[in-house]
Every structure is written in structure tokens, then in C-alpha cells.
Design a protein around this motif. Sequence first.
Motif, mmCIF file in Angstrom:
data_model
loop_
_atom_site.group_PDB
_atom_site.id
_atom_site.type_symbol
_atom_site.label_atom_id
_atom_site.label_comp_id
_atom_site.label_asym_id
_atom_site.label_seq_id
_atom_site.Cartn_x
_atom_site.Cartn_y
_atom_site.Cartn_z
ATOM 1 N N ALA A 160 0.832 -1.209 0.000
ATOM 2 C CA ALA A 160 0.000 0.000 0.000
ATOM 3 C C ALA A 160 0.865 1.257 0.000
ATOM 4 C CB ALA A 160 -0.933 -0.008 1.209
ATOM 5 N N LEU A 161 1.957 1.218 0.747
ATOM 6 C CA LEU A 161 2.855 2.379 0.784
ATOM 7 C C LEU A 161 3.545 2.578 -0.558
ATOM 8 C CD1 LEU A 161 4.430 1.983 4.342
ATOM 9 C CD2 LEU A 161 2.745 3.688 3.605
ATOM 10 N N GLU A 162 3.940 1.480 -1.199
ATOM 11 C CA GLU A 162 4.590 1.577 -2.508
ATOM 12 C C GLU A 162 3.626 2.076 -3.576
ATOM 13 O OE1 GLU A 162 6.724 -1.945 -3.731
ATOM 14 O OE2 GLU A 162 7.583 -2.177 -1.724
ATOM 15 N N ALA A 163 2.354 1.701 -3.463
ATOM 16 C CA ALA A 163 1.349 2.113 -4.441
ATOM 17 C C ALA A 163 1.018 3.594 -4.302
ATOM 18 C CB ALA A 163 0.085 1.277 -4.277
ATOM 19 N N GLY A 164 1.345 4.158 -3.162
ATOM 20 C CA GLY A 164 1.074 5.573 -2.928
ATOM 21 C C GLY A 164 -0.186 5.732 -2.105
ATOM 22 N N THR A 165 -0.201 6.773 -1.331
ATOM 23 C CA THR A 165 -1.325 7.017 -0.441
ATOM 24 C C THR A 165 -1.575 8.511 -0.342
ATOM 25 O OG1 THR A 165 -2.119 6.730 1.803
ATOM 26 C CG2 THR A 165 0.240 6.938 1.552
ATOM 27 N N GLU A 166 -2.793 8.855 0.037
ATOM 28 C CA GLU A 166 -3.156 10.262 0.205
ATOM 29 C C GLU A 166 -3.121 10.674 1.673
ATOM 30 O OE1 GLU A 166 -6.830 11.098 -1.761
ATOM 31 O OE2 GLU A 166 -6.175 10.202 -3.647
ATOM 32 N N LEU A 167 -2.454 9.883 2.495
ATOM 33 C CA LEU A 167 -2.364 10.204 3.916
ATOM 34 C C LEU A 167 -1.547 11.470 4.138
ATOM 35 C CD1 LEU A 167 -1.612 6.717 5.535
ATOM 36 C CD2 LEU A 167 -3.782 7.936 5.488
ATOM 37 N N SER A 168 -1.875 12.165 5.206
ATOM 38 C CA SER A 168 -1.071 13.327 5.584
ATOM 39 C C SER A 168 0.309 12.828 6.012
ATOM 40 C CB SER A 168 -1.733 14.060 6.747
ATOM 41 O OG SER A 168 -1.685 13.255 7.922
ATOM 42 N N GLU A 169 1.255 13.746 6.084
ATOM 43 C CA GLU A 169 2.605 13.355 6.500
ATOM 44 C C GLU A 169 2.600 12.759 7.899
ATOM 45 O OE1 GLU A 169 5.817 16.137 5.959
ATOM 46 O OE2 GLU A 169 4.964 16.865 4.070
ATOM 47 N N GLY A 170 1.771 13.310 8.784
ATOM 48 C CA GLY A 170 1.676 12.799 10.152
ATOM 49 C C GLY A 170 1.137 11.374 10.191
ATOM 50 N N ASP A 171 0.062 11.124 9.415
ATOM 51 C CA ASP A 171 -0.514 9.775 9.381
ATOM 52 C C ASP A 171 0.443 8.794 8.715
ATOM 53 O OD1 ASP A 171 -2.813 10.524 10.696
ATOM 54 O OD2 ASP A 171 -4.033 10.689 8.881
#
Length: 83
Positions: free
Chosen positions: A35-46
Motif C-alpha cells: 500500500a505504501l509503494e502504491a502511494g497514499t493520500e495520507l497526511s505526512e503525520g498519518d
Amino acid sequence: DDTMKQLTLAAAFCLLAVPAFAHQCPADMAAIDAALEAGTELSEGDLAQVQELRAEGQALHEAGDHDASVATLAEAKALLGLE
């Protein structure tokens, strides 16, 4: 005696549960990594929290605390919207 059979069966299930959790940890870590490699829209904190939980989950797994590892990795997966 049925009670003895039930207790024996319960003990067997408990012994089998530990290896099951042990094998779940690497699968959870792989799902988080994908999931991290695919990219995420999470904030930097999350995102930082997910990475911290993932690292903590791996450390717990390597220490043999698979229940805590599964719980920690589940928190990271929840932040990512997995499962």
C-alpha cells in the motif's frame, strides 16, 4: 469424559493459534508495504504513524510477541484503509 475431551480440544486450538498469528504478521507487513509503494493520500503525520506502527509490528514479530504484532499492524492497516 466429555469435559476432558473439550479441554484437550481447547488446548490444541490454543497451541495452533500461535503459529497462525506468527504467519499472519509477514502477510500484514507485506500488505502495508504494498500500500505504501502504491502511494497514499495520507497526511505526512498519518504516513509517519503508519511507518512507525509497521516498524513496531515487525520488531514485535521478531521478538515472538505475535498477538501484539498483529494488533499493531492492524492499526497501521486501518490508517491505510486496508481490511
